[in-house]
Scaffold this motif. Structure first.
Motif, PDB file in Angstrom:
ATOM      1  N   GLY A  86       0.775  -1.239   0.000  1.00  0.00           N
ATOM      2  CA  GLY A  86       0.000   0.000   0.000  1.00  0.00           C
ATOM      3  C   GLY A  86       0.800   1.278   0.000  1.00  0.00           C
ATOM      4  O   GLY A  86       0.235   2.359  -0.185  1.00  0.00           O
ATOM      5  N   ASP A  87       2.132   1.182   0.209  1.00  0.00           N
ATOM      6  CA  ASP A  87       2.954   2.398   0.238  1.00  0.00           C
ATOM      7  C   ASP A  87       3.307   2.917  -1.144  1.00  0.00           C
ATOM      8  O   ASP A  87       3.940   3.968  -1.288  1.00  0.00           O
ATOM      9  CB  ASP A  87       4.240   2.162   1.038  1.00  0.00           C
ATOM     10  N   GLY A  88       2.911   2.183  -2.198  1.00  0.00           N
ATOM     11  CA  GLY A  88       3.199   2.635  -3.550  1.00  0.00           C
ATOM     12  C   GLY A  88       4.578   2.259  -4.060  1.00  0.00           C
ATOM     13  O   GLY A  88       4.918   2.569  -5.199  1.00  0.00           O
TER      14      GLY A  88
ATOM     15  N   VAL B 245      -8.578   0.324  -7.484  1.00  0.00           N
ATOM     16  CA  VAL B 245      -7.129   0.527  -7.396  1.00  0.00           C
ATOM     17  C   VAL B 245      -6.461  -0.148  -8.591  1.00  0.00           C
ATOM     18  O   VAL B 245      -6.997  -1.080  -9.176  1.00  0.00           O
ATOM     19  CB  VAL B 245      -6.549  -0.032  -6.082  1.00  0.00           C
ATOM     20  N   THR B 246      -5.272   0.337  -8.929  1.00  0.00           N
ATOM     21  CA  THR B 246      -4.520  -0.212 -10.059  1.00  0.00           C
ATOM     22  C   THR B 246      -3.142  -0.654  -9.588  1.00  0.00           C
ATOM     23  O   THR B 246      -2.433   0.107  -8.920  1.00  0.00           O
ATOM     24  CB  THR B 246      -4.364   0.838 -11.169  1.00  0.00           C
TER      25      THR B 246
ATOM     26  N   PRO C 141      -0.575   5.188  -3.687  1.00  0.00           N
ATOM     27  CA  PRO C 141      -0.556   4.607  -2.342  1.00  0.00           C
ATOM     28  C   PRO C 141      -1.936   4.672  -1.685  1.00  0.00           C
ATOM     29  O   PRO C 141      -2.747   5.547  -2.003  1.00  0.00           O
ATOM     30  CB  PRO C 141       0.456   5.482  -1.585  1.00  0.00           C
ATOM     31  N   ILE C 142      -2.200   3.755  -0.780  1.00  0.00           N
ATOM     32  CA  ILE C 142      -3.452   3.738  -0.031  1.00  0.00           C
ATOM     33  C   ILE C 142      -3.185   4.223   1.393  1.00  0.00           C
ATOM     34  O   ILE C 142      -2.291   3.708   2.070  1.00  0.00           O
ATOM     35  CB  ILE C 142      -4.061   2.318   0.017  1.00  0.00           C
ATOM     36  N   HIS C 143      -3.942   5.216   1.824  1.00  0.00           N
ATOM     37  CA  HIS C 143      -3.858   5.672   3.209  1.00  0.00           C
ATOM     38  C   HIS C 143      -4.968   4.959   3.972  1.00  0.00           C
ATOM     39  O   HIS C 143      -6.134   5.312   3.869  1.00  0.00           O
ATOM     40  CB  HIS C 143      -4.017   7.193   3.297  1.00  0.00           C
TER      41      HIS C 143
END
Length: 331
Positions: free
Chosen positions: A13-15, A46-47, A61-63
């Protein structure tokens, strides 16, 4: 949804770029299992980029929501609400209604990263994006009966709008009885559901769905013009700060509503009314339609409509509101 999709997404999730081997080792599964877990995540909004021989990387990224972080912000504000974050649930409203029937405590909040069957008003689906939406429900127990809760959805909408404006969102309007709008596009929806007796007490579940970042494909699925906070604010807001801010404002608004009802908030709501003094069409559940000019709301939150046949009032929850080309007579 694959049950491993969210655990894998949390790891990447941090990209940054993460190797499939490392992800598999952390979860105790095979690399093929990791591939399968990420195969259909585009349905969540999401991709993921797959780099042959190197691994996987999220485009954005996902927060993630963090119940502890939100709880700390609430505690600093002296707001005694309990927040729980669920990875995946059919609907936060449905889940909280079930818990309310089993005696869940006043002030319980359920927020979800993913809803598989999110609901809007009149049973319409509510579409959300992982990391790009905020969907949550709040249980509030009133001593009053259902009849004393007129205008509650309007008071909730007003409180939500106040919280967003305090964070820098401008141009927010309220569409009767339960939507937040921005320049004619839907930004958020509210669903209020009540359990209890006519004379009280009642257990009220207040559900809110808010668009933070809406990709094009989701906007098409929504079937109506939609807005998101990322496009009307400077950057995408922190979801934990956003949730805490809304809950703080809601707690104050609901405490006042329990004592005073909607009437003291009427003028403030009218000032943000998206269709004030505009021609509208009100469609009743039985299909009958009334046309006229929306001239405000009453002390109990009912819509006041001026028609060629006189002034009429419509109670929240019984009608839907649509723009009309011209005002006409009721029928």
């Amino acid at each position: 949804m694959n049950p491993l999709s969210l655990p894998v997404l949390r790891l990447i999730g941090d990209g940054r770029l993460h190797s499939g081997e490392t992800i598999a080792r952390q979860l105790g599964v095979s690399r093929g299992t990791v591939w399968n877990a990420l195969r259909d995540v585009n349905a969540l909004g999401v991709t993921v980029h797959r780099v042959p021989g190197r691994g996987y990387q999220l485009v954005e990224p996902i927060h993630w929501l963090d119940a502890r972080e939100v709880g700390q912000q609430l505690a600093r504000a002296g707001v005694p609400l309990e927040v729980q974050v669920l990875d995946c649930v059919a609907s936060t409203n449905t889940e909280l209604l079930a818990r309310a029937a089993q005696g869940a405590s006043h002030g319980l909040v359920l927020a979800a990263e993913v809803q598989t069957a999110g609901r809007g008003r009149a049973g319409r689906p509510w579409y959300a994006v992982l990391g790009g939406s905020l969907t949550f429900s709040l249980l509030w127990r009133f001593d009053h009966g259902v009849g004393a809760l007129g205008g509650l959805s309007l008071a909730v909408g007003l409180a939500t709008a106040r919280a967003l404006e305090a964070l820098g969102a401008r141009g927010i309007e309220l569409k009767w009885p339960n939507d937040l709008m921005h320049r004619g596009r839907k930004l958020a929806g509210i669903l209020v559901e009540v359990q209890g007796d006519a004379l009280g007490p009642t257990a009220t579940v207040i559900g809110i769905g808010l668009n933070i970042r809406v990709p094009t494909e989701l906007a098409v699925r929504a079937g109506q013009p939609v807005a998101d906070l990322a496009s009307i604010m400077d950057g995408r807001p922190d979801r934990n700060r956003l949730l805490a801010a809304i809950l703080i404002e809601l707690n104050s608004a609901l405490e006042r509503f329990a004592q005073e009802g909607f009437a003291p908030r009427r003028a403030e709501w009218d000032a943000m009314h998206a269709y004030r003094d505009r021609p509208v069409r009100v469609v009743l559940p039985d299909g009958r339609a009334w046309e006229g000019v929306a001239c405000g709301v009453g002390e109990n939150g009912e819509l006041i409509l001026d028609t060629v046949h006189g002034r009429y009032r419509f109670s929240a929850g019984e009608v839907s509101l649509r723009p009309a080309v011209e005002a006409g007579g009721g029928r």
